[in-house]
Design a protein around this motif. Structure first.
Motif, short mmCIF file in Angstrom:
data_model
loop_
_atom_site.label_atom_id
_atom_site.label_comp_id
_atom_site.label_asym_id
_atom_site.label_seq_id
_atom_site.Cartn_x
_atom_site.Cartn_y
_atom_site.Cartn_z
N GLY A 294 0.77 -1.23 0.00
CA GLY A 294 0.00 0.00 0.00
C GLY A 294 0.80 1.28 0.00
O GLY A 294 0.27 2.38 0.12
N LYS A 297 3.67 1.64 -4.77
CA LYS A 297 4.66 1.21 -5.76
C LYS A 297 4.08 1.17 -7.17
O LYS A 297 4.73 1.56 -8.12
CB LYS A 297 5.18 -0.21 -5.42
CG LYS A 297 5.94 -0.28 -4.12
CD LYS A 297 6.42 -1.70 -3.84
CE LYS A 297 5.29 -2.68 -3.64
NZ LYS A 297 4.44 -2.41 -2.48
N THR A 298 2.85 0.67 -7.27
CA THR A 298 2.25 0.52 -8.59
C THR A 298 2.19 1.87 -9.30
O THR A 298 2.42 1.97 -10.51
CB THR A 298 0.83 -0.08 -8.46
OG1 THR A 298 0.92 -1.22 -7.60
CG2 THR A 298 0.30 -0.51 -9.80
N LYS A 331 -6.87 -1.18 -12.46
CA LYS A 331 -6.46 0.05 -11.79
C LYS A 331 -5.80 1.00 -12.79
O LYS A 331 -6.10 2.19 -12.83
CB LYS A 331 -5.44 -0.32 -10.71
CG LYS A 331 -5.73 0.27 -9.37
CD LYS A 331 -4.84 -0.42 -8.39
CE LYS A 331 -4.56 0.41 -7.18
NZ LYS A 331 -3.69 -0.34 -6.27
N TYR A 335 -6.78 4.83 -14.05
CA TYR A 335 -5.90 6.01 -14.06
C TYR A 335 -5.81 6.61 -15.46
O TYR A 335 -5.65 7.81 -15.63
CB TYR A 335 -4.47 5.64 -13.63
CG TYR A 335 -4.30 5.38 -12.15
CD1 TYR A 335 -4.75 6.28 -11.19
CD2 TYR A 335 -3.63 4.23 -11.71
CE1 TYR A 335 -4.56 6.04 -9.84
CE2 TYR A 335 -3.44 3.98 -10.37
CZ TYR A 335 -3.91 4.88 -9.43
OH TYR A 335 -3.72 4.65 -8.11
N ARG A 446 -4.20 7.31 5.76
CA ARG A 446 -4.52 5.90 6.02
C ARG A 446 -4.84 5.70 7.49
O ARG A 446 -4.25 6.33 8.36
CB ARG A 446 -3.32 5.01 5.69
CG ARG A 446 -2.95 5.00 4.24
CD ARG A 446 -3.80 4.00 3.48
NE ARG A 446 -3.66 4.21 2.04
CZ ARG A 446 -2.66 3.73 1.32
NH1 ARG A 446 -1.75 3.00 1.90
NH2 ARG A 446 -2.58 3.99 0.05
P1 ADP Z 1 1.44 -0.91 -3.60
O1 ADP Z 1 1.57 -1.36 -5.01
O2 ADP Z 1 2.73 -0.43 -3.02
O3 ADP Z 1 0.77 -1.91 -2.71
P2 ADP Z 1 -0.37 0.93 -4.74
O4 ADP Z 1 0.43 1.68 -5.71
O5 ADP Z 1 -1.28 -0.15 -5.21
O6 ADP Z 1 0.54 0.36 -3.57
O7 ADP Z 1 -1.19 1.99 -3.90
C1 ADP Z 1 -2.04 1.60 -2.85
C2 ADP Z 1 -3.23 2.52 -2.78
O8 ADP Z 1 -2.82 3.84 -2.42
C3 ADP Z 1 -3.92 2.65 -4.11
O9 ADP Z 1 -5.30 2.66 -3.89
C4 ADP Z 1 -3.45 3.98 -4.65
O10 ADP Z 1 -4.42 4.57 -5.48
C5 ADP Z 1 -3.20 4.78 -3.39
N1 ADP Z 1 -2.12 5.75 -3.52
C6 ADP Z 1 -0.91 5.55 -4.09
N2 ADP Z 1 -0.14 6.66 -4.00
C7 ADP Z 1 -0.88 7.57 -3.31
C8 ADP Z 1 -0.63 8.92 -2.87
N3 ADP Z 1 0.53 9.55 -3.12
N4 ADP Z 1 -1.60 9.55 -2.20
C9 ADP Z 1 -2.76 8.92 -1.93
N5 ADP Z 1 -3.07 7.67 -2.32
C10 ADP Z 1 -2.13 6.98 -3.00
#
Ligand code: ADP
Ligand code: MG
Length: 691
Positions: A294, A297-298, A331, A335, A446
């Motif tokens: 969370g 990274k994605t 996802k 975007y 969060r």
């Molecule tokens: P990971 O791949 O590291 O588990 P994700 O990129 O999937 O994390 O992001 C997790 C969640 O947080 C997603 O719902 C994404 O839209 C949200 N998110 C990512 N970056 C931010 C940010 N800078 N501010 C707020 N929400 C974010």
């Protein structure tokens, strides 16, 4: 008999017959070299001494050790004897040698002795008569037995450590002549190390403890060095091919950022800075992007992909499972809604016609981003102009596999993402060919995740808590371990629990089951219904482990938590607390051993994935989770990745410097290192011409 050489088979060593040779072979010892490199794993200072107080009287032989606290000699009687009192922390025992006058100069007050023999009883007191003895320490230092340190060798069923020791003694004298030197004196002096032949000899027969520690340091260094040379060579090969230089610009940057409905965190910006600097060069990036679940990274990976597309290239994003590939795809599609970027999903369940159409469009450049499983690359899918490969959750793959994945005719930039925090030792070994960026902070807003550990009998309270959350419009995961992982018996604990919950405590709620043996389509539809909130509680086996992202999920109940690995529990826990609500992870377990309790307590105490990972590594040892061997790296016999971390770092610096200097290891003074690398990586890698 001919002179021994390193390659001489052990049966030609004096006193070793064919029968022994066969037993030695079971331990992997076939040559003189194998013998010399079969090191003791410890030394016994005092041959298995037992406490003096535990001597039970006459009978089986025993060994005790202690200090001489009284001396008595009868020189002139009918039966002259020499007698001492030997004392340890638990008590004392008389020891008598008839005709022992010769001992008078050897054994004094304060001398430390080990005694072995059958105790006897005389006038109701246990004593030793004419036992074997060994002087462990004497105050004047003159009579020390040189055999004081007894090597203990890894032994086999048929071959004791003592037998192995006796064979090795026969070849040890040849170590200095036979063992090749790797470095010149100056190299060693700068690092404060002894020569390799001296170290090999001292590993078996050190003068004292410190001497052994020095030898061990040298041998551990050598192991780390050879491993790191292999890694440095892989790395060198990866960057030796050209890659597309993808320059960023202010305009591109703005347009990419406008795609995200939030401001990127500082931690994300730092990772993006690392990545954009890498891919602006005409050599392939090799970077590991690490961040807790969370952490975003994605989003960072998508930034890189969009930069590649802005420069007219293609990007591929790979996930370990179809579910996750589909989730990434959905996802990313969200975007990119309304943009001109063309994106496709490629997974196994697609129809041949559909699949063919996607493959064709990839090959002629009609698709910009493709999301899929690893099949994307391993099946030799053709791209028109692939410039970036992102691999999610790739910690299951090894270093050597990484090189083969990329060996297929193109040199894209390469980004590995993992939510498994990688302890620093592993960043230098299993991921040692990659640069590392860390996203060390979660996006703002969060909720917090609290972790509780409760016994099974508290399940009633747990269910009350779950119903409260569900009534408040939130969702829950119930995770069960696989009871019987055999494919014939498709029974999982999750399945039983599902029926119990559905008919009982959760009968007023919408719940659904998901497990490993379901068809992907059924799994997907269950997941989708959970994602949309139609299903309130998901009863699951470990398939939800990685990447699942459902922000409204606020409770996770993990039953039989003691059956999961720490890292895995941490991963699972990361599925909740992804929204703004506080979350709770309840570990239901009745740990039986103190260690099992300790493991679970680590999770209750910290949410920091790195701490969990370090602790996991400490408890389980690197062998099990990230053993070097299953990752294609040479086995470490002496070096300990945790204890010898500084040495590993030194070896890495040295190895990378050596390879930077001489990428083919062709220099005359590198020939021995070259041979060692080829031997250690035997067949796993093709790093050196002619190897
Ligand atoms: P990971 O791949 O590291 O588990 P994700 O990129 O999937 O994390 O992001 C997790 C969640 O947080 C997603 O719902 C994404 O839209 C949200 N998110 C990512 N970056 C931010 C940010 N800078 N501010 C707020 N929400 C974010
Ligand atoms: Mg993710």
């Amino acid at each position: 008999m001919a002179q021994l050489e390193l390659g001489t088979e052990v049966c030609y060593v004096k006193g070793v017959g064919l029968a022994w040779a066969r037993k030695l072979a079971e331990l992997g010892i076939e040559t003189v070299e194998d013998l010399l490199l079969h090191f003791p794993f410890r030394f016994d200072l005092r041959r298995q001494a037992q406490p003096i107080a535990s001597l039970a009287g006459a009978g089986t032989s025993a060994t005790v050790a202690g200090e001489v606290t009284a001396l008595k000699e009868n020189r002139f009687g009918r039966k002259p004897f020499f007698q001492i009192e030997l004392e340890d922390e638990t008590g004392s025992v008389p020891v008598k040698w008839f005709g022992g006058g010769y001992l008078r100069d050897k054994i004094k007050m304060g001398t430390q002795l080990a005694i072995s023999g059958k105790p006897s009883v005389y006038r109701e007191q246990v004593q030793f008569v004419n036992p074997q003895f060994q002087i462990i320490y004497d105050p004047e230092g003159t009579n020390l037995d040189r055999d004081e340190l007894m090597p203990v060798y890894p032994a086999g069923k048929q071959l004791t450590s003592r037998m192995i020791s006796s064979v090795i003694k026969r070849v040890l004298g040849e170590a200095e002549r036979l063992i090749p030197r790797w470095f010149d004196a100056e190299y060693l002096e700068r690092r404060g190390m002894m020569s390799r032949p001296a170290a090999v000899a001292a590993m078996h027969k050190p003068e004292e403890k410190d001497h052994w520690a020095q030898a061990r340091r040298r041998i551990a260094y050598d192991e780390c060095l050879v491993m790191q040379l292999g890694i440095a060579l892989m790395r060198m090969r990866q960057i030796s091919r050209p890659a597309h230089a993808l320059a960023n610009s202010e305009l591109i940057d703005q347009r990419i950022r406008a795609r995200f409905p939030f401001k990127l965190t500082d931690a994300q910006d730092r990772a993006i800075a690392d990545i954009t600097a890498d891919i602006a060069r005409d050599r392939p990036m090799n970077r590991l992007l690490q961040g807790d679940v969370g952490s975003g990274k994605t989003v960072v990976a998508l930034y890189a992909a969009l930069l590649a597309i802005a420069r007219g290239k293609q990007a591929a994003i790979m996930a370990p499972t179809e579910i996750l590939a589909t989730q990434h795809y959905n996802k990313i599609r969200d975007y990119l809604a309304g943009s001109r970027v063309r994106i496709a999903l490629l997974v196994g369940r697609q129809k041949p016609a559909e699949r063919k159409e996607i493959l064709d469009s990839l090959a002629d450049g009609q698709i910009d981003i493709v999301v899929g499983t690893h099949a994307l690359i391993s099946e030799g899918v053709k791209f028109s102009d692939l410039a970036l490969v992102v691999v999610d959750e790739q910690h299951r793959f090894g270093v050597t596999q990484r090189t083969t994945i990329r060996g297929k005719g193109f040199a894209p930039h390469y980004l590995v993402m993992t939510a498994t925090p990688i302890p620093r030792t592993l960043a230098l070994t299993v991921f040692g060919d990659l640069d590392v960026s860390v996203i060390d902070a979660l996006p703002p807003g969060r909720g917090k995740t609290e972790t509780l550990c409760v016994p099974h009998k508290a399940m009633g309270d747990v269910l009350d808590r779950v119903r409260e959350e569900l009534d408040a419009g939130r969702q829950a995961y119930f995770i069960y371990p696989l009871v019987n992982p055999s494919p014939e018996l498709e029974l999982t604990a999750a399945e039983d629990a599902y029926h119990d919950l559905a008919d009982g405590p959760l009968k007023d709620y919408e719940i659904s089951l998901i497990h490993g043996q379901m068809k992907p389509a059924d799994k997907n539809s269950a997941m989708d219904r959970f994602r949309t909130g139609e299903v309130q509680a998901l009863i699951a086996s470990v398939v939800v482990e990685v990447g699942m992202d459902v922000p409204a999920a606020s409770v996770m109940v993990i039953t039989h938590a003691e059956r999961f690995g720490l890292a895995q529990l941490h991963q699972l826990r990361g599925r909740v607390g992804r929204g703004s609500d506080d979350a709770v992870c309840i570990l239901v377990a009745s740990p039986k051993t103190p260690e099992a309790k300790r493991r679970l307590k680590v999770l209750v105490d910290t949410n920091d994935g790195f701490k969990v990972a370090e602790e996991d590594l400490r408890i389980r040892g690197p062998g099990e989770i990230f053993g070097t061997r299953q990752h294609g790296l040479p086995e470490l016999k002496v070096a300990d990745l945790i204890e010898d971390f500084e040495l590993l770092r030194l070896a890495r610096r040295d190895a990378f410097a050596i390879v930077a200097d001489d990428p083919g290891l062709n220099a005359p003074h590198h020939q021995q290192l070259r041979r060692e690398v080829i031997k250690a990586y035997a067949g796993k890698l093709n790093l050196l011409a002619g190897a």
